[in-house]
Design a protein around this motif. Sequence first.
Motif, short mmCIF file in Angstrom:
data_model
loop_
_atom_site.label_atom_id
_atom_site.label_comp_id
_atom_site.label_asym_id
_atom_site.label_seq_id
_atom_site.Cartn_x
_atom_site.Cartn_y
_atom_site.Cartn_z
N PRO A 253 0.83 -1.21 0.00
CA PRO A 253 0.00 0.00 0.00
C PRO A 253 0.86 1.26 0.00
O PRO A 253 1.93 1.30 0.62
CB PRO A 253 -0.82 -0.11 1.28
CG PRO A 253 -0.77 -1.56 1.64
CD PRO A 253 0.55 -2.07 1.18
N GLY A 254 0.41 2.28 -0.70
CA GLY A 254 1.12 3.56 -0.71
C GLY A 254 2.27 3.63 -1.69
O GLY A 254 3.13 4.51 -1.55
N THR A 255 2.30 2.73 -2.67
CA THR A 255 3.39 2.76 -3.66
C THR A 255 3.35 4.06 -4.47
O THR A 255 4.38 4.70 -4.70
CB THR A 255 3.29 1.55 -4.60
OG1 THR A 255 3.38 0.36 -3.83
CG2 THR A 255 4.42 1.58 -5.62
N THR A 256 2.17 4.45 -4.92
CA THR A 256 2.02 5.71 -5.68
C THR A 256 1.85 6.86 -4.69
O THR A 256 0.90 6.88 -3.91
CB THR A 256 0.80 5.64 -6.61
OG1 THR A 256 0.95 4.53 -7.50
CG2 THR A 256 0.68 6.91 -7.42
N ARG A 257 2.80 7.81 -4.71
CA ARG A 257 2.76 8.92 -3.76
C ARG A 257 2.66 10.27 -4.43
O ARG A 257 2.58 11.29 -3.76
CB ARG A 257 4.00 8.88 -2.86
CG ARG A 257 4.06 7.62 -2.01
CD ARG A 257 5.11 7.72 -0.94
NE ARG A 257 5.09 6.56 -0.05
CZ ARG A 257 5.84 6.45 1.03
NH1 ARG A 257 6.67 7.43 1.37
NH2 ARG A 257 5.78 5.37 1.77
N ASP A 258 2.70 10.29 -5.73
CA ASP A 258 2.56 11.54 -6.46
C ASP A 258 1.56 11.33 -7.59
O ASP A 258 1.15 10.21 -7.87
CB ASP A 258 3.92 11.99 -7.02
CG ASP A 258 3.96 13.50 -7.26
OD1 ASP A 258 2.90 14.14 -7.20
OD2 ASP A 258 5.06 14.02 -7.51
N VAL A 259 1.18 12.41 -8.24
CA VAL A 259 0.25 12.32 -9.37
C VAL A 259 1.05 12.03 -10.63
O VAL A 259 1.96 12.79 -11.00
CB VAL A 259 -0.55 13.62 -9.53
CG1 VAL A 259 -1.47 13.52 -10.75
CG2 VAL A 259 -1.36 13.91 -8.28
N LEU A 260 0.75 10.92 -11.27
CA LEU A 260 1.40 10.54 -12.53
C LEU A 260 0.41 10.76 -13.67
O LEU A 260 -0.70 10.23 -13.63
CB LEU A 260 1.85 9.07 -12.48
CG LEU A 260 2.82 8.70 -11.36
CD1 LEU A 260 3.12 7.21 -11.40
CD2 LEU A 260 4.11 9.50 -11.47
N GLU A 261 0.81 11.53 -14.67
CA GLU A 261 -0.09 11.87 -15.77
C GLU A 261 0.45 11.34 -17.10
O GLU A 261 1.67 11.32 -17.32
CB GLU A 261 -0.27 13.39 -15.88
CG GLU A 261 -0.96 14.01 -14.68
CD GLU A 261 -1.18 15.50 -14.86
OE1 GLU A 261 -0.41 16.11 -15.63
OE2 GLU A 261 -2.11 16.04 -14.26
N THR A 262 -0.45 10.90 -17.95
CA THR A 262 -0.08 10.45 -19.28
C THR A 262 -1.21 10.75 -20.26
O THR A 262 -2.38 10.53 -19.95
CB THR A 262 0.24 8.94 -19.29
OG1 THR A 262 0.63 8.54 -20.60
CG2 THR A 262 -0.95 8.12 -18.85
N PRO A 263 -0.89 11.30 -21.45
CA PRO A 263 -1.94 11.53 -22.46
C PRO A 263 -2.29 10.20 -23.14
O PRO A 263 -1.40 9.42 -23.50
CB PRO A 263 -1.29 12.50 -23.44
CG PRO A 263 0.18 12.27 -23.28
CD PRO A 263 0.42 11.84 -21.86
#
Length: 511
Positions: free
Chosen positions: A300-310
């Motif tokens: 849990p908590g692996t993603t800690r930032d906002v990752l964006e992709t078109p």
Amino acid sequence: MSISWPRLAHLRHVLGRRSLRGSASWMRLLSFSPVSWLCARQGNGAGSLAPGGTIFALSSGQGRCAIAVIRTSGPASGLALRSLTAAREPPPARSACLRLLRHPRSGEPLDRALVLWFPGPQSFTGEDCVELHVHGGSAVVSGVLQALGSVPGLRPAEAGEFTRRAFAHGKLSLAEVEGLADLIHAETEAQRRQALRQLDGELGQLCQDWVKTLNKALAHVEAYIDFGEDDNLEEGVLEQADRDVRALEAALRSHLWDARRGQRLRSGVHVVVTGPPNAGKSSLVNLLSQKPVSIVSPEPGTTRDVLETPVDLAGFPALLSDTAGLREGVGAAEQEGVRRARQRLEQADIILGVLDASDLASPSSCSFLNTVVAPLVTQSPDSSRQRLLLLLNKSDLLSTNASAMDTALPPHMLLSCRTGAGLDNLLQALKTELAVVCGDPFTGAPVLTRARHQHHLQGCLDALGHFQPDTDLALAAEALRQARRHLSHLTGGGGTEEILDLIFQDFCVGK
């Protein structure tokens, strides 16, 4: 009630002899066109919008290819063609002919190419144009470009200069130019279709219809100012003008209401994936983008930032955001990730809420349903609201006879990111939601795709708000002129070189 053409001609003849208030502006109305208005604002003819001389450039893509297209535009295009082919006359217009190209000075053979001659004004730019379809090797292209540079009167083109000359010579309106730029940059089916409609002139034609309505209303008002006391006009002229203007106001409000949809279609819909930790958000982002954008881990908590992709979602452009799992009582770094996730959630156009179908009773799932899903489900159903798709992921972990659905859950879909089960249903639902958010580019009137369009339509609508023919006819006529000026800016340019530079800088060299 309209004014007949004989009476209109009579009024124009009389206005040429009279100096009453409004006569000069009414005369200008009869010969008004957006392009001529723009050229008058520039202080020169239409050709002054683009630098002089004859230009040349590689118009196809860079790099090795089978065929490369090199084009010229300007009065010396015929000279350039004769210089490279050693021919006295150009080939028949708009017909492809095979010719041996030689360097004008050394006579060295360069390539055997197809050449096409487009005499102006029947060409893309309105000037004499030549296209050379040569073999796409870098040495061939470089040699032909050097040969063209040695011809007197030719110079390399700047970015967007061919299109700019087409605009300057009235071959394209400014709205069509923007549609061409959007078509070049289109990455999805919906963007391509919308850009093609704008390039075909649908938005420009719509604006021309609006301008005709304003011209007719202004003609009635100006004529009433000059001849109302002479009883030479038919009854109900002002009433008809007022009805036409109010109908135009309604049409403008409708298009302004849809303006945000057009901008989303051009720049992309903001789709945010959210949910509690370990629900499969990152797996869903990777599945929809068809590439490993996010790290997938059982921790849990692996993603800690906002990752964006078109991404291209069902033919629509979207900016897909993977966010941190929403939960409380975590470390400082993950708390910042949760804060950013909630902030991004507020900016979303479409929200993909993800829950673990095998763990719906967990505190994190219940908290997500109560704090995120419930407020979205109960919000008012208007077109500006955020749209939610609730997904129950990991459906492959459910036993065949177990029910994953809680009767208290809002509408949802089953999905397995591991096996892909339910993906087709999700894409179909996304396509429906995206069509609502962006508008359907295949049907209806063309939508506004740029902030510039919205600005001038809003200015036109504001000006029409001051149209009050029952109070002061002079002010009412000026309101119509102001409204028409905004529409002319939309199709004919902003009247300044700086605004045109901003529009044409999106084009590549050779276009």
